[in-house]
Design a protein around this motif. Structure first.
Motif, PDB file in Angstrom:
ATOM      1  N   TYR A  65      12.120 -32.924 -53.593  1.00 20.54           N
ATOM      2  CA  TYR A  65      12.367 -34.329 -53.131  1.00 20.54           C
ATOM      3  C   TYR A  65      12.836 -34.637 -52.376  1.00 20.54           C
ATOM      4  O   TYR A  65      12.974 -35.736 -51.710  1.00 20.54           O
ATOM      5  CB  TYR A  65      11.432 -35.166 -54.574  1.00 20.54           C
ATOM      6  CG  TYR A  65      12.737 -34.952 -54.876  1.00 20.54           C
ATOM      7  CD1 TYR A  65      13.608 -35.766 -54.883  1.00 20.54           C
ATOM      8  CD2 TYR A  65      13.530 -34.246 -55.926  1.00 20.54           C
ATOM      9  CE1 TYR A  65      15.495 -35.554 -56.239  1.00 20.54           C
ATOM     10  CE2 TYR A  65      14.744 -34.060 -57.438  1.00 20.54           C
ATOM     11  CZ  TYR A  65      15.306 -35.407 -57.002  1.00 20.54           C
ATOM     12  OH  TYR A  65      16.188 -34.458 -57.844  1.00 20.54           O
ATOM     13  N   LEU A  67      14.704 -33.469 -50.170  1.00 19.47           N
ATOM     14  CA  LEU A  67      14.580 -33.064 -48.412  1.00 19.47           C
ATOM     15  C   LEU A  67      13.739 -34.559 -48.087  1.00 19.47           C
ATOM     16  O   LEU A  67      13.836 -35.151 -46.838  1.00 19.47           O
ATOM     17  CB  LEU A  67      13.205 -31.897 -48.164  1.00 19.47           C
ATOM     18  CG  LEU A  67      13.449 -30.363 -48.322  1.00 19.47           C
ATOM     19  CD1 LEU A  67      11.942 -30.106 -48.554  1.00 19.47           C
ATOM     20  CD2 LEU A  67      14.882 -30.453 -46.705  1.00 19.47           C
ATOM     21  N   ASP A  68      13.743 -35.111 -48.375  1.00 16.21           N
ATOM     22  CA  ASP A  68      13.074 -36.629 -47.803  1.00 16.21           C
ATOM     23  C   ASP A  68      14.702 -37.653 -47.090  1.00 16.21           C
ATOM     24  O   ASP A  68      14.004 -38.328 -46.524  1.00 16.21           O
ATOM     25  CB  ASP A  68      12.506 -37.797 -49.217  1.00 16.21           C
ATOM     26  CG  ASP A  68      11.033 -37.643 -49.652  1.00 16.21           C
ATOM     27  OD1 ASP A  68      10.032 -36.917 -48.934  1.00 16.21           O
ATOM     28  OD2 ASP A  68      10.797 -37.964 -50.966  1.00 16.21           O
ATOM     29  N   MET A  71      15.036 -36.233 -43.955  1.00 17.18           N
ATOM     30  CA  MET A  71      13.925 -36.481 -43.162  1.00 17.18           C
ATOM     31  C   MET A  71      13.951 -37.726 -42.536  1.00 17.18           C
ATOM     32  O   MET A  71      13.389 -38.834 -41.830  1.00 17.18           O
ATOM     33  CB  MET A  71      12.369 -36.855 -43.652  1.00 17.18           C
ATOM     34  CG  MET A  71      12.073 -34.939 -43.884  1.00 17.18           C
ATOM     35  SD  MET A  71      12.030 -33.708 -42.738  1.00 17.18           S
ATOM     36  CE  MET A  71      10.623 -34.850 -41.458  1.00 17.18           C
ATOM     37  N   GLU A  72      14.593 -38.648 -43.274  1.00 18.62           N
ATOM     38  CA  GLU A  72      15.045 -40.066 -42.943  1.00 18.62           C
ATOM     39  C   GLU A  72      15.837 -39.879 -41.861  1.00 18.62           C
ATOM     40  O   GLU A  72      16.684 -40.792 -40.914  1.00 18.62           O
ATOM     41  CB  GLU A  72      15.572 -40.683 -43.596  1.00 18.62           C
ATOM     42  CG  GLU A  72      15.270 -41.103 -44.978  1.00 18.62           C
ATOM     43  CD  GLU A  72      15.062 -42.226 -46.206  1.00 18.62           C
ATOM     44  OE1 GLU A  72      16.719 -42.474 -45.973  1.00 18.62           O
ATOM     45  OE2 GLU A  72      14.877 -41.712 -47.270  1.00 18.62           O
ATOM     46  N   ARG A  80       6.923 -33.359 -39.308  1.00 16.69           N
ATOM     47  CA  ARG A  80       6.202 -33.297 -40.700  1.00 16.69           C
ATOM     48  C   ARG A  80       6.867 -31.647 -41.241  1.00 16.69           C
ATOM     49  O   ARG A  80       6.808 -31.277 -39.969  1.00 16.69           O
ATOM     50  CB  ARG A  80       4.362 -32.592 -40.596  1.00 16.69           C
ATOM     51  CG  ARG A  80       4.165 -33.108 -42.182  1.00 16.69           C
ATOM     52  CD  ARG A  80       2.295 -32.744 -41.301  1.00 16.69           C
ATOM     53  NE  ARG A  80       1.986 -32.684 -43.338  1.00 16.69           N
ATOM     54  CZ  ARG A  80       0.839 -31.740 -43.174  1.00 16.69           C
ATOM     55  NH1 ARG A  80      -0.687 -32.187 -42.246  1.00 16.69           N
ATOM     56  NH2 ARG A  80       0.044 -31.892 -44.329  1.00 16.69           N
ATOM     57  N   THR A  82       6.719 -29.440 -43.876  1.00 20.01           N
ATOM     58  CA  THR A  82       5.840 -28.459 -45.352  1.00 20.01           C
ATOM     59  C   THR A  82       6.960 -27.456 -46.059  1.00 20.01           C
ATOM     60  O   THR A  82       7.346 -26.198 -44.970  1.00 20.01           O
ATOM     61  CB  THR A  82       5.145 -28.207 -45.429  1.00 20.01           C
ATOM     62  OG1 THR A  82       4.172 -29.316 -44.558  1.00 20.01           O
ATOM     63  CG2 THR A  82       3.865 -27.800 -46.038  1.00 20.01           C
ATOM     64  N   TYR A  92       6.669 -28.345 -51.259  1.00 21.46           N
ATOM     65  CA  TYR A  92       6.784 -29.981 -50.102  1.00 21.46           C
ATOM     66  C   TYR A  92       6.357 -30.187 -49.267  1.00 21.46           C
ATOM     67  O   TYR A  92       5.680 -29.201 -47.888  1.00 21.46           O
ATOM     68  CB  TYR A  92       8.181 -29.803 -50.312  1.00 21.46           C
ATOM     69  CG  TYR A  92       8.946 -31.496 -49.662  1.00 21.46           C
ATOM     70  CD1 TYR A  92       8.940 -32.688 -50.313  1.00 21.46           C
ATOM     71  CD2 TYR A  92       8.966 -31.250 -48.077  1.00 21.46           C
ATOM     72  CE1 TYR A  92       9.296 -32.974 -49.202  1.00 21.46           C
ATOM     73  CE2 TYR A  92       9.536 -32.262 -47.367  1.00 21.46           C
ATOM     74  CZ  TYR A  92       9.873 -33.729 -48.056  1.00 21.46           C
ATOM     75  OH  TYR A  92      10.179 -34.874 -47.460  1.00 21.46           O
ATOM     76  N   ASP A  93       5.870 -31.362 -49.142  1.00 23.30           N
ATOM     77  CA  ASP A  93       5.174 -32.326 -48.027  1.00 23.30           C
ATOM     78  C   ASP A  93       5.890 -33.924 -47.449  1.00 23.30           C
ATOM     79  O   ASP A  93       5.407 -33.749 -48.635  1.00 23.30           O
ATOM     80  CB  ASP A  93       3.810 -31.705 -47.712  1.00 23.30           C
ATOM     81  CG  ASP A  93       3.393 -32.233 -46.748  1.00 23.30           C
ATOM     82  OD1 ASP A  93       2.895 -33.588 -45.473  1.00 23.30           O
ATOM     83  OD2 ASP A  93       2.683 -31.591 -46.258  1.00 23.30           O
ATOM     84  N   SER A  94       6.389 -33.877 -46.336  1.00 26.59           N
ATOM     85  CA  SER A  94       6.715 -35.023 -46.049  1.00 26.59           C
ATOM     86  C   SER A  94       5.658 -36.254 -45.868  1.00 26.59           C
ATOM     87  O   SER A  94       5.964 -37.230 -46.009  1.00 26.59           O
ATOM     88  CB  SER A  94       7.720 -34.823 -44.991  1.00 26.59           C
ATOM     89  OG  SER A  94       7.232 -34.316 -43.724  1.00 26.59           O
ATOM     90  N   GLU A  95       4.362 -35.898 -45.518  1.00 25.35           N
ATOM     91  CA  GLU A  95       3.038 -36.462 -45.276  1.00 25.35           C
ATOM     92  C   GLU A  95       2.467 -37.312 -46.487  1.00 25.35           C
ATOM     93  O   GLU A  95       1.550 -37.617 -46.666  1.00 25.35           O
ATOM     94  CB  GLU A  95       2.697 -35.997 -43.737  1.00 25.35           C
ATOM     95  CG  GLU A  95       2.988 -35.717 -42.747  1.00 25.35           C
ATOM     96  CD  GLU A  95       3.330 -37.700 -42.168  1.00 25.35           C
ATOM     97  OE1 GLU A  95       2.985 -38.064 -42.542  1.00 25.35           O
ATOM     98  OE2 GLU A  95       4.956 -37.102 -41.970  1.00 25.35           O
ATOM     99  N   THR A  97       1.890 -37.736 -50.785  1.00 25.71           N
ATOM    100  CA  THR A  97       3.084 -37.436 -51.651  1.00 25.71           C
ATOM    101  C   THR A  97       2.510 -36.371 -52.820  1.00 25.71           C
ATOM    102  O   THR A  97       3.272 -35.833 -54.054  1.00 25.71           O
ATOM    103  CB  THR A  97       2.617 -38.920 -52.730  1.00 25.71           C
ATOM    104  OG1 THR A  97       1.242 -39.008 -52.289  1.00 25.71           O
ATOM    105  CG2 THR A  97       3.326 -39.811 -51.366  1.00 25.71           C
TER     106      THR A  97
END
Length: 154
Positions: A65, A67-68, A71-72, A80, A82, A92-95, A97
């Motif tokens: 998590y 990694l959020d 991504m910012e 995206r 993954t 993990y996937d940024s798109e 939840t």
């Protein structure tokens, strides 16, 4: 028909054919350049994510998590990210939840291609989001990092 008229038609036809060939060649060259540029951007994002994951010991701890926050600060738009383990499970996937319920990703073309080489890429429609993406996958020792961007002709 006069000789001048036939000569004019012949040279005009040659000019049109030559112009079309140059246009086709240039379009193909531009397309390859854009793909290389896109893959370079996605490769940089994948490497950055991998280095960040290594510095935070995400592989051992499992705190993907974090990694959020990465991504910012990614400068590219519509990216995206993954992370997939070697068994094909999405870590993990940024798109998405609830990525733990996503189907196995080991059979995805870009992931399969990256197993046999350094990286793999493919254009597919996401089963999760319904959008078309240009996917770029990179295989590391314990996981795959897959970066993607929305795909359009532009």
């Amino acid at each position: 028909m006069s000789f001048k008229y036939r000569l004019f038609i012949s040279f005009s036809a040659i000019f049109v054919v030559f112009t079309l060939l140059v246009m086709i060649f240039q379009y193909d060259r531009e397309k390859k350049f854009k793909i290389a540029q896109l893959e370079n951007t996605l490769d940089n994002i994948s490497e950055t994510a991998h280095n960040y994951m290594a510095s935070q010991s995400m592989g051992e701890v499992g705190n993907f998590y974090l990694l959020d926050s990465l991504m910012e600060i990614v400068p590219a738009e519509n990216i995206r990210l993954t992370v997939i383990n070697t068994f094909g499970e999405v870590m993990y996937d940024s798109e998405v939840t609830d990525y733990e319920f996503m189907e196995n990703h080991l059979d995805r073309p870009e992931v399969m291609e990256s197993i046999g080489s350094e990286s793999g890429s493919a254009i597919n429609e996401s089963a999760t989001t319904g959008n078309s993406y240009y996917y770029y996958s990179k295989h590391y020792q314990d996981y795959f990092v897959r970066a993607a961007t929305l795909y359009d002709v532009q």
